[in-house]
Write a protein that holds these residues in place. Structure first.
Motif, mmCIF file in Angstrom:
data_model
loop_
_atom_site.group_PDB
_atom_site.id
_atom_site.type_symbol
_atom_site.label_atom_id
_atom_site.label_comp_id
_atom_site.label_asym_id
_atom_site.label_seq_id
_atom_site.Cartn_x
_atom_site.Cartn_y
_atom_site.Cartn_z
ATOM 1 N N PHE A 158 0.836 -1.206 0.000
ATOM 2 C CA PHE A 158 0.000 0.000 0.000
ATOM 3 C C PHE A 158 0.878 1.266 0.000
ATOM 4 O O PHE A 158 0.580 2.228 -0.695
ATOM 5 C CB PHE A 158 -0.945 0.013 1.208
ATOM 6 C CG PHE A 158 -2.150 -0.875 1.017
ATOM 7 C CD1 PHE A 158 -3.214 -0.484 0.220
ATOM 8 C CD2 PHE A 158 -2.217 -2.128 1.617
ATOM 9 C CE1 PHE A 158 -4.323 -1.311 0.027
ATOM 10 C CE2 PHE A 158 -3.311 -2.962 1.423
ATOM 11 C CZ PHE A 158 -4.369 -2.548 0.629
ATOM 12 N N LEU A 159 1.983 1.229 0.762
ATOM 13 C CA LEU A 159 2.874 2.410 0.809
ATOM 14 C C LEU A 159 3.370 2.748 -0.603
ATOM 15 O O LEU A 159 3.483 3.924 -0.971
ATOM 16 C CB LEU A 159 4.058 2.162 1.749
ATOM 17 C CG LEU A 159 3.720 1.986 3.241
ATOM 18 C CD1 LEU A 159 5.005 1.737 4.051
ATOM 19 C CD2 LEU A 159 2.968 3.184 3.807
ATOM 20 N N LYS A 160 3.640 1.702 -1.365
ATOM 21 C CA LYS A 160 4.123 1.913 -2.751
ATOM 22 C C LYS A 160 3.097 2.720 -3.564
ATOM 23 O O LYS A 160 3.439 3.647 -4.283
ATOM 24 C CB LYS A 160 4.361 0.544 -3.400
ATOM 25 C CG LYS A 160 5.244 0.572 -4.613
ATOM 26 C CD LYS A 160 5.642 -0.831 -5.016
ATOM 27 C CE LYS A 160 4.499 -1.388 -5.761
ATOM 28 N NZ LYS A 160 4.285 -2.674 -6.121
ATOM 29 N N ASN A 161 1.834 2.371 -3.391
ATOM 30 C CA ASN A 161 0.782 3.111 -4.105
ATOM 31 C C ASN A 161 0.643 4.541 -3.588
ATOM 32 O O ASN A 161 0.412 5.477 -4.362
ATOM 33 C CB ASN A 161 -0.570 2.403 -3.950
ATOM 34 C CG ASN A 161 -0.761 1.323 -4.993
ATOM 35 O OD1 ASN A 161 -0.014 1.263 -5.965
ATOM 36 N ND2 ASN A 161 -1.747 0.480 -4.795
ATOM 37 N N TYR A 162 0.772 4.698 -2.264
ATOM 38 C CA TYR A 162 0.654 6.060 -1.702
ATOM 39 C C TYR A 162 1.782 6.939 -2.256
ATOM 40 O O TYR A 162 1.574 8.100 -2.587
ATOM 41 C CB TYR A 162 0.716 6.060 -0.170
ATOM 42 C CG TYR A 162 -0.275 5.156 0.529
ATOM 43 C CD1 TYR A 162 -1.483 4.793 -0.067
ATOM 44 C CD2 TYR A 162 -0.019 4.660 1.813
ATOM 45 C CE1 TYR A 162 -2.384 3.954 0.589
ATOM 46 C CE2 TYR A 162 -0.917 3.833 2.471
ATOM 47 C CZ TYR A 162 -2.090 3.478 1.853
ATOM 48 O OH TYR A 162 -2.981 2.647 2.506
ATOM 49 N N GLU A 163 2.973 6.345 -2.325
ATOM 50 C CA GLU A 163 4.130 7.115 -2.819
ATOM 51 C C GLU A 163 3.877 7.600 -4.243
ATOM 52 O O GLU A 163 4.218 8.724 -4.617
ATOM 53 C CB GLU A 163 5.391 6.245 -2.773
ATOM 54 C CG GLU A 163 6.633 7.005 -3.215
ATOM 55 C CD GLU A 163 7.900 6.170 -3.088
ATOM 56 O OE1 GLU A 163 7.809 4.919 -3.153
ATOM 57 O OE2 GLU A 163 8.974 6.776 -2.940
#
Ligand code: SAM
Length: 214
Positions: free
Chosen positions: A135-140
């Protein structure tokens, strides 16, 4: 979150005000156009029944808000709260956060709120936690450079997991609090439904403000 069965939630969402969007992909790259201005866009992921995002939208007319929720039976409860107020700076979005990259263009979002995200306590479900690396990858990807993530929870294991996950991802911590509402800071904090419930029980609220390193 315990979900009560809301009769005809899907149909009622279709009939609801123009503030509800059930797909989102059609607005990828043009959310500002939809809002009709270039104000910053703040996204709450896992909005629940909407108190937090609705109060933000009422308080800050110069910020655009999107409240994202994956269950129609939950989202309709937020939509009902909007039925007698037309806020032109708020949309409710019925999608799963796993599809964020299909809905928002790179750097389209200025700030993300994660409030009382489901803890998924079993280790084998860790990937479903909204602070896991996938999910962090998508937020970034969807956040602007220097865009902030603010995370609140009453759940100590999820708080600790999230710090480790964000740290391993190389994020920068701007603030960490073990008791958000008892800091020596004179500021009004807009609360979510869960936050009010846990505060009434006397539970501390954990808080993280973080951003991706350049
Ligand atoms: N943020 C609200 C609050 O603080 O009162 C609701 C908290 S509730 C524990 C978590 C919410 O996140 C639920 O409404 C759930 O349906 C939603 N949610 C969980 N995973 C999601 C996902 N992958 N995409 C969108 N919403 C999600």
């Amino acid at each position: 979150m315990r979900r009560r069965n809301v009769k005809n939630a899907d149909q009622r969402i279709k009939d609801a005000s123009l503030n509800v969007i059930t797909e989102g992909k059609e607005h990828k790259g043009s959310w500002s156009k939809l809002f009709g201005n270039n104000n910053p866009i703040h996204l709450e992921i896992g909005m629940g029944k909407g108190d937090f995002i609705i109060e933000h939208a009422k308080t800050n007319p110069n910020v655009n808000y999107i409240g994202l929720e994956k269950f129609p039976s939950v989202l309709i409860q937020a939509a009902d709260k909007l039925s007698d107020t037309h806020l032109n700076n708020l949309y409710l979005l019925l999608v799963d956060a796993a599809t964020l990259d299909e809905i928002f263009e790179k750097h389209e979002i200025d700030k993300i709120y994660l409030n009382f995200s489901d803890p998924w306590p079993k280790a084998r479900h860790a990937k479903r936690r909204l602070t896991s690396s996938n999910f962090l990858k998508n937020y970034e990807q969807i956040l602007k450079q220097d865009g902030l993530i603010e995370f609140k929870t009453d759940n100590r294991p999820l708080f600790e997991y999230s710090i480790v996950s964000m740290n391993n991802y190389g994020m920068e911590f701007l603030e960490l609090s073990f008791d958000l509402h008892n800091r020596n800071v004179d500021e009004y904090i807009i609360k979510t439904e869960y936050e009010k419930k846990f505060m009434a029980k006397g539970n501390p609220i954990y808080f993280i403000q973080t951003k991706f390193k350049k």
